[in-house]
Enzyme design. Structure first.
Site, PDB file in Angstrom:
ATOM      1  CG  ASP A 250      -2.072   0.901   1.145  1.00  0.00           C
ATOM      2  OD1 ASP A 250      -2.337   1.422   0.035  1.00  0.00           O
ATOM      3  OD2 ASP A 250      -2.726   1.142   2.168  1.00  0.00           O
TER       4      ASP A 250
ATOM      5  NE  ARG B 152      -1.258   7.593   2.181  1.00  0.00           N
ATOM      6  CZ  ARG B 152      -1.331   6.797   3.245  1.00  0.00           C
ATOM      7  NH1 ARG B 152      -0.554   7.028   4.300  1.00  0.00           N
ATOM      8  NH2 ARG B 152      -2.152   5.775   3.255  1.00  0.00           N
TER       9      ARG B 152
ATOM     10  CG  HIS C  24      -0.048   2.310  -9.439  1.00  0.00           C
ATOM     11  ND1 HIS C  24      -0.283   2.048  -8.115  1.00  0.00           N
ATOM     12  CD2 HIS C  24      -1.157   2.930  -9.920  1.00  0.00           C
ATOM     13  CE1 HIS C  24      -1.502   2.479  -7.805  1.00  0.00           C
ATOM     14  NE2 HIS C  24      -2.047   3.018  -8.875  1.00  0.00           N
TER      15      HIS C  24
ATOM     16  CG  LEU D 186      10.403 -16.357  -3.717  1.00  0.00           C
ATOM     17  CD1 LEU D 186      10.146 -16.421  -2.215  1.00  0.00           C
ATOM     18  CD2 LEU D 186      10.722 -14.922  -4.122  1.00  0.00           C
TER      19      LEU D 186
ATOM     20  CG  LEU E 280      -6.542  -8.053   8.279  1.00  0.00           C
ATOM     21  CD1 LEU E 280      -7.183  -9.281   8.896  1.00  0.00           C
ATOM     22  CD2 LEU E 280      -5.026  -8.250   8.162  1.00  0.00           C
TER      23      LEU E 280
HETATM   24  C1  V07 Z   1       1.467  -3.956  -9.718  1.00  0.00           C
HETATM   25  C2  V07 Z   1       3.236  -2.592  -8.566  1.00  0.00           C
HETATM   26  C3  V07 Z   1       3.419  -2.966  -7.129  1.00  0.00           C
HETATM   27  C4  V07 Z   1       2.635  -2.101  -6.175  1.00  0.00           C
HETATM   28  C5  V07 Z   1       1.174  -2.411  -6.142  1.00  0.00           C
HETATM   29  C6  V07 Z   1       0.303  -1.937  -7.284  1.00  0.00           C
HETATM   30  C7  V07 Z   1       0.948  -1.767  -8.614  1.00  0.00           C
HETATM   31  C8  V07 Z   1       3.960  -6.365 -10.267  1.00  0.00           C
HETATM   32  C9  V07 Z   1       2.875  -6.993 -10.836  1.00  0.00           C
HETATM   33  C10 V07 Z   1       2.833  -8.328 -11.427  1.00  0.00           C
HETATM   34  C11 V07 Z   1       1.678  -9.093 -11.355  1.00  0.00           C
HETATM   35  C12 V07 Z   1       1.636 -10.379 -11.883  1.00  0.00           C
HETATM   36  C13 V07 Z   1       2.768 -10.899 -12.457  1.00  0.00           C
HETATM   37  C14 V07 Z   1       3.914 -10.166 -12.533  1.00  0.00           C
HETATM   38  C15 V07 Z   1       3.953  -8.872 -12.024  1.00  0.00           C
HETATM   39  C16 V07 Z   1       1.810  -6.091 -10.690  1.00  0.00           C
HETATM   40  C17 V07 Z   1      -0.289  -5.197 -10.774  1.00  0.00           C
HETATM   41  C18 V07 Z   1       0.134  -4.070 -10.108  1.00  0.00           C
HETATM   42  C19 V07 Z   1      -1.711  -5.311 -11.194  1.00  0.00           C
HETATM   43  F1  V07 Z   1       2.748 -12.160 -12.954  1.00  0.00           F
HETATM   44  N1  V07 Z   1       3.606  -5.186  -9.794  1.00  0.00           N
HETATM   45  N2  V07 Z   1       2.294  -4.986 -10.038  1.00  0.00           N
HETATM   46  N3  V07 Z   1       0.529  -6.214 -11.059  1.00  0.00           N
HETATM   47  N4  V07 Z   1       1.886  -2.812  -9.030  1.00  0.00           N
END
Ligand code: V07
Length: 265
Positions: free
Chosen positions: A38, A42, A55, A149, A213
């Site tokens: 989270d 911000r 993001h 992992l 949560l």
């Molecule tokens: C997202 C970056 C991290 C902060 C939270 C929101 C934005 C990595 C993925 C991802 C997801 C599946 C995958 C590989 C990478 C991702 C979303 C948002 C929707 F197989 N970061 N990230 N997916 N954020």
């Protein structure tokens, strides 16, 4: 012995951090760490940047933390990337978020493969855009034999939806005489959840100061240690993961003398 980490900018810092990592590896490590990432919006707002910039920066943190978790011999790292509630955000932001798995894997999948990381996901994939599904499925397929992992993304995930879906399948099995009501136990029910092949999280981290949560792994966190920090996800660093794991080890060591089951009450 672990591979010396080159995560810290000065030789002094690197020595201290490598010592901390060595000490962590001398004690029981949390097998499964889950994180509510989270504070990306911000983080951007504080810098007068658009939310999506937060993001994007958050995605860089995912890469960093994945590598450290792998070095720490953590078995599973579950990251809450997109909740069932997140569809309510502006379309532009949702579209951007749905592009991130592809972008992340586009540049990072070779490194994940190299480092023996196995990618999995939990959540309802049916509503994900084609390109998102394709990128994630491709990564899952290319890493399914890996033994390092397990990097588990919660994408379009909601804890209550997961439980309802499990109950529907369970009810169908009862109706078809594959199961009787008295056979329903904790472990029987767990097998209907999307986390069926994973152990429950030992440690849940939430960044950005919120103490909720937010519908994340409701069933699975019954006995999980919780760790909250005010640090925003894009600012979350190796040091914070190390701190959280150290705190986990101190807490679990204090149970000394109690057996596993007692320590959970
Ligand atoms: C997202 C970056 C991290 C902060 C939270 C929101 C934005 C990595 C993925 C991802 C997801 C599946 C995958 C590989 C990478 C991702 C979303 C948002 C929707 F197989 N970061 N990230 N997916 N954020």
């Amino acid at each position: 012995m672990f591979k010396k980490l080159k995560l810290w900018n000065t030789p002094e810092k690197q020595t201290t951090m490598n010592e901390r990592v060595t000490r962590i590896l001398d004690h029981p490590i949390p097998e499964h760490v889950a994180i509510i990432m989270d504070g990306n919006g911000r983080w951007a707002k504080k810098r007068a940047l658009p939310r999506v910039a937060g993001h994007h920066e958050g995605m860089r943190t995912v890469r960093k933390i994945t590598m450290l978790a792998n070095q720490l011999n953590i078995k599973t790292l579950t990251l809450y990337a997109f909740s069932t509630e997140n569809w309510k955000r502006p379309k532009f932001e949702v579209d951007y978020l749905m592009g991130l798995p592809e972008e992340f894997l586009g540049s990072f999948l070779p490194e994940l493969i190299e480092e023996n990381v196995k990618v999995t996901m939990i959540g309802d994939r049916s509503r994900l855009p084609q390109k998102t599904k394709r990128a994630v499925d491709d990564a899952i397929r290319k890493t399914e034999e890996n033994t390092g992992l397990n990097l588990n993304f919660a994408l379009n995930y909601g804890g209550r939806a997961e439980i309802i879906d499990a109950i529907k399948h369970l009810a169908a099995d009862i109706k078809n005489d594959r199961l009787t009501p008295d056979e329903i136990t904790d472990s029987c029910f767990s097998r209907y959840l999307m986390t069926q092949s994973l152990s429950d999280p030992d440690l849940l981290i939430r960044t950005s100061g919120e103490l909720r949560l937010s519908n994340f792994m409701l069933w699975q966190i019954a006995y999980t240690e919780l760790w909250f920090t005010d640090v925003l996800w894009p600012d979350f660093s190796e040091t914070q993961l190390i701190e959280a794991v150290e705190a986990f080890q101190q807490r679990t060591r204090r149970y000394g003398g109690l057996n596993e089951e007692e320590s959970k009450r």
